[in-house]
Scaffold this motif. Structure first.
Motif, PDB file in Angstrom:
ATOM      1  N   LEU A 236     -11.666  -5.708  -8.445  1.00  0.00           N
ATOM      2  CA  LEU A 236     -11.991  -6.641  -7.626  1.00  0.00           C
ATOM      3  C   LEU A 236     -12.911  -6.439  -8.806  1.00  0.00           C
ATOM      4  CD1 LEU A 236     -11.891  -4.602  -4.777  1.00  0.00           C
ATOM      5  CD2 LEU A 236     -11.028  -6.885  -5.183  1.00  0.00           C
ATOM      6  N   PRO A 237     -13.569  -8.515  -9.303  1.00  0.00           N
ATOM      7  CA  PRO A 237     -14.469  -8.605 -10.397  1.00  0.00           C
ATOM      8  C   PRO A 237     -16.593  -7.675  -9.769  1.00  0.00           C
ATOM      9  CG  PRO A 237     -14.013 -11.084  -9.348  1.00  0.00           C
ATOM     10  CD  PRO A 237     -12.370  -9.505  -8.294  1.00  0.00           C
ATOM     11  N   SER A 238     -15.997  -8.266  -8.379  1.00  0.00           N
ATOM     12  CA  SER A 238     -17.126  -8.014  -7.082  1.00  0.00           C
ATOM     13  C   SER A 238     -17.001  -6.353  -6.733  1.00  0.00           C
ATOM     14  CB  SER A 238     -17.484  -8.986  -6.497  1.00  0.00           C
ATOM     15  OG  SER A 238     -16.187  -8.841  -5.566  1.00  0.00           O
ATOM     16  N   LYS A 239     -18.951  -6.313  -6.506  1.00  0.00           N
ATOM     17  CA  LYS A 239     -18.902  -4.459  -5.795  1.00  0.00           C
ATOM     18  C   LYS A 239     -18.843  -5.455  -4.456  1.00  0.00           C
ATOM     19  CE  LYS A 239     -19.631  -3.070  -9.983  1.00  0.00           C
ATOM     20  NZ  LYS A 239     -18.367  -1.323  -9.701  1.00  0.00           N
ATOM     21  N   PHE A 240     -18.864  -4.181  -3.899  1.00  0.00           N
ATOM     22  CA  PHE A 240     -19.351  -3.608  -2.546  1.00  0.00           C
ATOM     23  C   PHE A 240     -20.581  -3.102  -2.103  1.00  0.00           C
ATOM     24  CE2 PHE A 240     -14.705  -4.828  -1.950  1.00  0.00           C
ATOM     25  CZ  PHE A 240     -15.146  -6.124  -1.258  1.00  0.00           C
ATOM     26  N   LEU A 241     -21.746  -3.017  -2.563  1.00  0.00           N
ATOM     27  CA  LEU A 241     -22.293  -1.976  -2.675  1.00  0.00           C
ATOM     28  C   LEU A 241     -23.334  -1.532  -2.008  1.00  0.00           C
ATOM     29  CD1 LEU A 241     -24.785  -4.264  -5.173  1.00  0.00           C
ATOM     30  CD2 LEU A 241     -23.196  -2.061  -5.937  1.00  0.00           C
ATOM     31  N   HIS A 242     -22.653  -1.899  -0.995  1.00  0.00           N
ATOM     32  CA  HIS A 242     -23.258  -0.937  -0.021  1.00  0.00           C
ATOM     33  C   HIS A 242     -22.031  -0.693   1.808  1.00  0.00           C
ATOM     34  CE1 HIS A 242     -27.261  -2.667  -0.678  1.00  0.00           C
ATOM     35  NE2 HIS A 242     -26.796  -3.922  -0.513  1.00  0.00           N
ATOM     36  N   LEU A 243     -21.100  -0.844   1.536  1.00  0.00           N
ATOM     37  CA  LEU A 243     -20.151  -0.425   1.998  1.00  0.00           C
ATOM     38  C   LEU A 243     -19.626   1.320   1.727  1.00  0.00           C
ATOM     39  CD1 LEU A 243     -17.246  -0.931   3.221  1.00  0.00           C
ATOM     40  CD2 LEU A 243     -16.445  -0.302   1.224  1.00  0.00           C
ATOM     41  N   LYS A 244     -20.162   1.872   3.257  1.00  0.00           N
ATOM     42  CA  LYS A 244     -20.642   3.463   3.154  1.00  0.00           C
ATOM     43  C   LYS A 244     -18.508   3.229   4.124  1.00  0.00           C
ATOM     44  CE  LYS A 244     -25.126   3.441   2.737  1.00  0.00           C
ATOM     45  NZ  LYS A 244     -25.147   5.266   2.594  1.00  0.00           N
ATOM     46  N   HIS A 245     -18.135   2.929   4.663  1.00  0.00           N
ATOM     47  CA  HIS A 245     -16.821   3.984   5.458  1.00  0.00           C
ATOM     48  C   HIS A 245     -15.905   2.518   5.077  1.00  0.00           C
ATOM     49  CE1 HIS A 245     -19.611   6.757   7.205  1.00  0.00           C
ATOM     50  NE2 HIS A 245     -20.582   5.425   7.536  1.00  0.00           N
ATOM     51  N   LEU A 246     -14.457   3.232   4.614  1.00  0.00           N
ATOM     52  CA  LEU A 246     -14.000   2.011   4.732  1.00  0.00           C
ATOM     53  C   LEU A 246     -12.221   3.265   5.110  1.00  0.00           C
ATOM     54  CD1 LEU A 246     -12.361  -0.562   3.859  1.00  0.00           C
ATOM     55  CD2 LEU A 246     -11.657   1.327   1.481  1.00  0.00           C
ATOM     56  N   SER A 247     -11.245   1.809   5.864  1.00  0.00           N
ATOM     57  CA  SER A 247      -9.989   1.952   6.597  1.00  0.00           C
ATOM     58  C   SER A 247      -8.870   1.377   5.777  1.00  0.00           C
ATOM     59  CB  SER A 247     -10.549   2.172   8.423  1.00  0.00           C
ATOM     60  OG  SER A 247      -9.088   2.410   8.911  1.00  0.00           O
ATOM     61  N   VAL A 248      -8.042   2.076   5.301  1.00  0.00           N
ATOM     62  CA  VAL A 248      -7.139   0.926   4.512  1.00  0.00           C
ATOM     63  C   VAL A 248      -5.543   1.755   5.242  1.00  0.00           C
ATOM     64  CG1 VAL A 248      -5.633   0.348   2.127  1.00  0.00           C
ATOM     65  CG2 VAL A 248      -8.208   1.501   2.455  1.00  0.00           C
ATOM     66  N   ASP A 249      -5.375   0.232   5.765  1.00  0.00           N
ATOM     67  CA  ASP A 249      -4.443   0.212   6.817  1.00  0.00           C
ATOM     68  C   ASP A 249      -3.049   0.164   6.076  1.00  0.00           C
ATOM     69  OD1 ASP A 249      -2.067  -0.498   9.493  1.00  0.00           O
ATOM     70  OD2 ASP A 249      -2.894   1.190   9.893  1.00  0.00           O
ATOM     71  N   LEU A 250      -1.832   0.781   5.891  1.00  0.00           N
ATOM     72  CA  LEU A 250      -0.713   0.142   4.790  1.00  0.00           C
ATOM     73  C   LEU A 250       0.189   0.554   5.331  1.00  0.00           C
ATOM     74  CD1 LEU A 250      -2.177   1.198   1.094  1.00  0.00           C
ATOM     75  CD2 LEU A 250      -2.034  -1.179   2.688  1.00  0.00           C
ATOM     76  N   GLN A 251       0.969   0.942   6.604  1.00  0.00           N
ATOM     77  CA  GLN A 251       1.637   1.448   8.037  1.00  0.00           C
ATOM     78  C   GLN A 251       2.221   0.762   7.602  1.00  0.00           C
ATOM     79  OE1 GLN A 251       0.834   3.306  11.341  1.00  0.00           O
ATOM     80  NE2 GLN A 251       0.323   1.296  12.606  1.00  0.00           N
ATOM     81  N   ALA A 252       3.614   1.104   7.351  1.00  0.00           N
ATOM     82  CA  ALA A 252       5.305  -0.061   7.627  1.00  0.00           C
ATOM     83  C   ALA A 252       6.602   0.832   8.309  1.00  0.00           C
ATOM     84  CB  ALA A 252       5.476  -1.284   6.470  1.00  0.00           C
ATOM     85  N   MET A 253       6.754   0.215   8.928  1.00  0.00           N
ATOM     86  CA  MET A 253       8.354   0.551   8.999  1.00  0.00           C
ATOM     87  C   MET A 253       9.323   1.138   7.551  1.00  0.00           C
ATOM     88  SD  MET A 253       9.133   0.553  12.253  1.00  0.00           S
ATOM     89  CE  MET A 253      11.133   1.234  12.273  1.00  0.00           C
ATOM     90  N   THR A 254       9.472   0.380   5.978  1.00  0.00           N
ATOM     91  CA  THR A 254       9.570   0.615   5.241  1.00  0.00           C
ATOM     92  C   THR A 254       8.102  -0.076   4.394  1.00  0.00           C
ATOM     93  OG1 THR A 254      11.361   1.406   6.269  1.00  0.00           O
ATOM     94  CG2 THR A 254      11.447   0.803   3.777  1.00  0.00           C
ATOM     95  N   PHE A 255       7.655   1.308   3.541  1.00  0.00           N
ATOM     96  CA  PHE A 255       6.589   0.325   2.622  1.00  0.00           C
ATOM     97  C   PHE A 255       7.691  -0.540   1.223  1.00  0.00           C
ATOM     98  CE2 PHE A 255       2.273   0.005   0.860  1.00  0.00           C
ATOM     99  CZ  PHE A 255       2.133  -0.597   1.537  1.00  0.00           C
TER     100      PHE A 255
END
Length: 181
Positions: free
Chosen positions: A7-26
């Motif tokens: 990422l060339p930019s920044k998320f300066l104020h991001l405090k909480h992040l949820s990443v969902d990468l679930q799949a049947m077969t990733f």
């Protein structure tokens, strides 16, 4: 094909992040380690929750691999306090990412690695029937390999100031020895 861009930019104020990468077969081509660029772009990040649950793990395994884990020195994450990974497995890039977080986060207070499906109804203590939901045999083999990866690669790196919580299937309902072929 999935890729995590730098990422060339920044998320300066991001405090909480949820990443969902679930799949049947990733896709086995996805490199969890590439998520480091997301941490670098989020200097205020305090809480990270990752759901990487998949039905069958096809990524390169850390179990039985004799090559060293990758390291990316110089990437400090000084605000991250809590990390939870649901569906933790023996995928080498996921173990590398977890070790990177441990080694480069001075503010880390708690790390939860959930090798189960992450839902309370799968636990005999929290559902109404008093017995865990059945986890099929193939999944249990993968859970055991994930636990072996935690014991071998992650636990030795966790500083005493960090509370490590490893969530595994209940031994009362899924009591099988940890045997890896």
């Amino acid at each position: 094909m999935i890729d995590t861009p730098v990422l060339p930019s920044k998320f300066l104020h991001l405090k909480h992040l949820s990443v969902d990468l679930q799949a049947m077969t990733f896709p086995p081509t996805y490199d969890y380690y590439s998520l480091i660029s997301l941490f670098d772009a989020s200097p205020s990040l305090e809480t990270l929750v990752m759901n990487v649950l998949q039905k069958k793990m096809l990524h390169k395994s850390v179990v039985g691999d004799t090559t060293h884990l990758r390291q990316m020195p110089g990437h400090r994450h000084d605000s991250l306090k809590t990390v939870k990974i649901i569906g933790f497995s023996f995928a080498k890039s996921l173990v590398e990412l977890t070790c990177h977080i441990i080694e480069n986060t001075t503010s880390l207070e708690g790390l939860t690695l959930d090798t189960t499906r992450g839902h309370p109804s799968y636990n005999c203590l929290t559902n109404n029937i008093g017995k865990c939901m059945l986890l099929h045999g193939d999944f249990m083999v993968e859970v055991r390999k994930g636990l072996l990866a935690i014991r071998t690669y992650v636990e030795p790196k966790v500083p005493s100031r960090v509370k490590l919580n490893v969530v595994e299937p209940c031994r009362r309902c899924h009591d099988q020895p940890l045997i890896i072929c």
